[in-house]
Design a protein around this motif. Structure first.
Motif, PDB file in Angstrom:
ATOM      1  N   VAL A  25      -3.203   7.446  -3.918  1.00 20.35           N
ATOM      2  CA  VAL A  25      -4.663   7.501  -3.408  1.00 20.35           C
ATOM      3  C   VAL A  25      -5.627   6.943  -4.450  1.00 20.35           C
ATOM      4  N   GLN A  46      -6.820   5.185   0.282  1.00 19.26           N
ATOM      5  CA  GLN A  46      -7.100   4.043  -0.327  1.00 19.26           C
ATOM      6  C   GLN A  46      -8.175   3.193   0.436  1.00 19.26           C
ATOM      7  N   TYR A  47      -8.708   2.213  -0.528  1.00 18.81           N
ATOM      8  CA  TYR A  47      -9.556   1.393   0.065  1.00 18.81           C
ATOM      9  C   TYR A  47      -9.297   0.066   0.048  1.00 18.81           C
ATOM     10  N   LYS A  95     -11.769   2.551   4.312  1.00 19.41           N
ATOM     11  CA  LYS A  95     -11.160   3.600   3.575  1.00 19.41           C
ATOM     12  C   LYS A  95     -10.091   4.055   4.697  1.00 19.41           C
ATOM     13  N   THR A 129      -6.436   3.724  -4.801  1.00 19.08           N
ATOM     14  CA  THR A 129      -6.259   2.477  -5.305  1.00 19.08           C
ATOM     15  C   THR A 129      -7.224   1.491  -4.368  1.00 19.08           C
ATOM     16  N   ALA A 165       0.710  -1.145   0.158  1.00 18.61           N
ATOM     17  CA  ALA A 165       0.129  -0.006   0.126  1.00 18.61           C
ATOM     18  C   ALA A 165       0.785   1.184   0.067  1.00 18.61           C
ATOM     19  N   ARG A 180      -4.752   7.271   4.115  1.00 16.52           N
ATOM     20  CA  ARG A 180      -4.183   7.502   2.850  1.00 16.52           C
ATOM     21  C   ARG A 180      -5.251   7.740   1.773  1.00 16.52           C
TER      22      ARG A 180
END
Length: 282
Positions: free
Chosen positions: A76, A103-104, A98, A78, A71, A101
């Motif tokens: 951002v 990201q999911y 989430k 992703t 990660a 950062r």
């Protein structure tokens, strides 16, 4: 005749969404391809990156380590899909989280996000209960990668509002872990994993903590791994010792590692993580 600069008029298309896919499925059968087919049927423009599908079966801790490390190097937005799910079909929850950062993470709620939560924070999380976010039809009790996680990730990639996936969650399941620490005899930690096929020992001892002991590059370090004891040189890289010789070094993730130059330390010394580690004082 004046030159007309068209650079300012250039329209840049939005980049295709990225889905990073991790499982313990292996690649001997069609499970990974089926999940990708589900994703692409819903979000045909998605770019799917295989993180790995060779996580040690059922090893949530290993999946957690791969997800948290990867990660750091993705942008951002992703979407990470992590299917290491020994509790599939039980009361464990399927979630979207989430991170701080941006990201999911589409994962079972079983501890896979422990490091992500500690390092990046969790901005929000929802349980995937909305049937629209799942594969149409009855959900299998054993293949949630296909029926829940893949379609949910694809809906995210398509731009659907993740708040509609299901109810908010107040907290996530966490893995219990004991961090490395300074003790009377040195540092007490653990060998937590092996470095791919090479047999290098990855520990949970950070380079910063190791340096508290005051070792300098070139000095020998006495370590105990399980019941076996070794004295190995602390060096910067493999080529600093002769072929077949052991070494202790700080790896690319900033962790203390132990290896044999062009050899397999774990195989030679029959070490299978997790195992206790002591690094003696200088």
């Amino acid at each position: 005749v004046p030159r007309i600069d068209r650079a300012a008029d250039t329209v840049h298309a939005a980049p295709a969404p990225i889905i990073v896919f991790l499982t313990d499925f292996g690649t001997l059968d069609d499970a990974v391809a089926i999940c990708k087919g589900v994703m692409l049927s819903i979000a045909p423009d998605a770019r799917i990156v295989d993180l790995t599908h060779q996580v040690t079966p059922y090893s949530i801790a290993e999946g957690e380590r791969f997800l948290s490390r990867a990660a750091l190097y993705f942008p951002v937005g992703t979407i990470f899909v992590g299917v290491v799910d020994p509790g599939v079909g039980t009361q464990r929850r399927a979630i979207i989280a989430k991170s701080g950062r941006g990201q999911y993470f589409v994962v079972p709620d079983n501890g896979l996000l422990t490091v992500i939560e500690d390092r990046d924070g969790i901005e929000g999380a929802r349980e995937i209960t909305n049937p629209v976010w799942q594969l149409p039809g009855a959900v299998s009790s054993t293949f949630h990668g296909r029926d829940i996680f893949a379609p949910a990730a694809a809906h995210l990639a398509r731009g659907d509002d993740w708040n509609s996936a299901g109810p908010k969650m107040a907290r996530l399941v966490r893995l219990a872990s004991k961090p490395a620490a300074i003790a009377a005899d040195g540092i007490r930690g653990r060998v937590v994993a092996l470095d791919g096929p090479f047999g290098n020992l990855i520990t949970n001892v950070s380079g910063e903590l190791f340096h508290v002991l005051g070792y300098r590059v070139g000095e020998n370090v006495h370590i105990k791994i399980g019941s076996a004891e070794f004295t190995v040189p602390y060096v910067s890289t493999f080529g600093n010792v002769a072929l077949g010789q052991p070494l202790l070094y700080i790896d690319s993730s900033g962790l203390v590692s132990v290896a044999i130059n062009q050899g397999n330390f774990a195989k030679v010394h029959q070490i299978t993580p997790p195992v206790e580690l002591t690094i003696s004082r200088r």
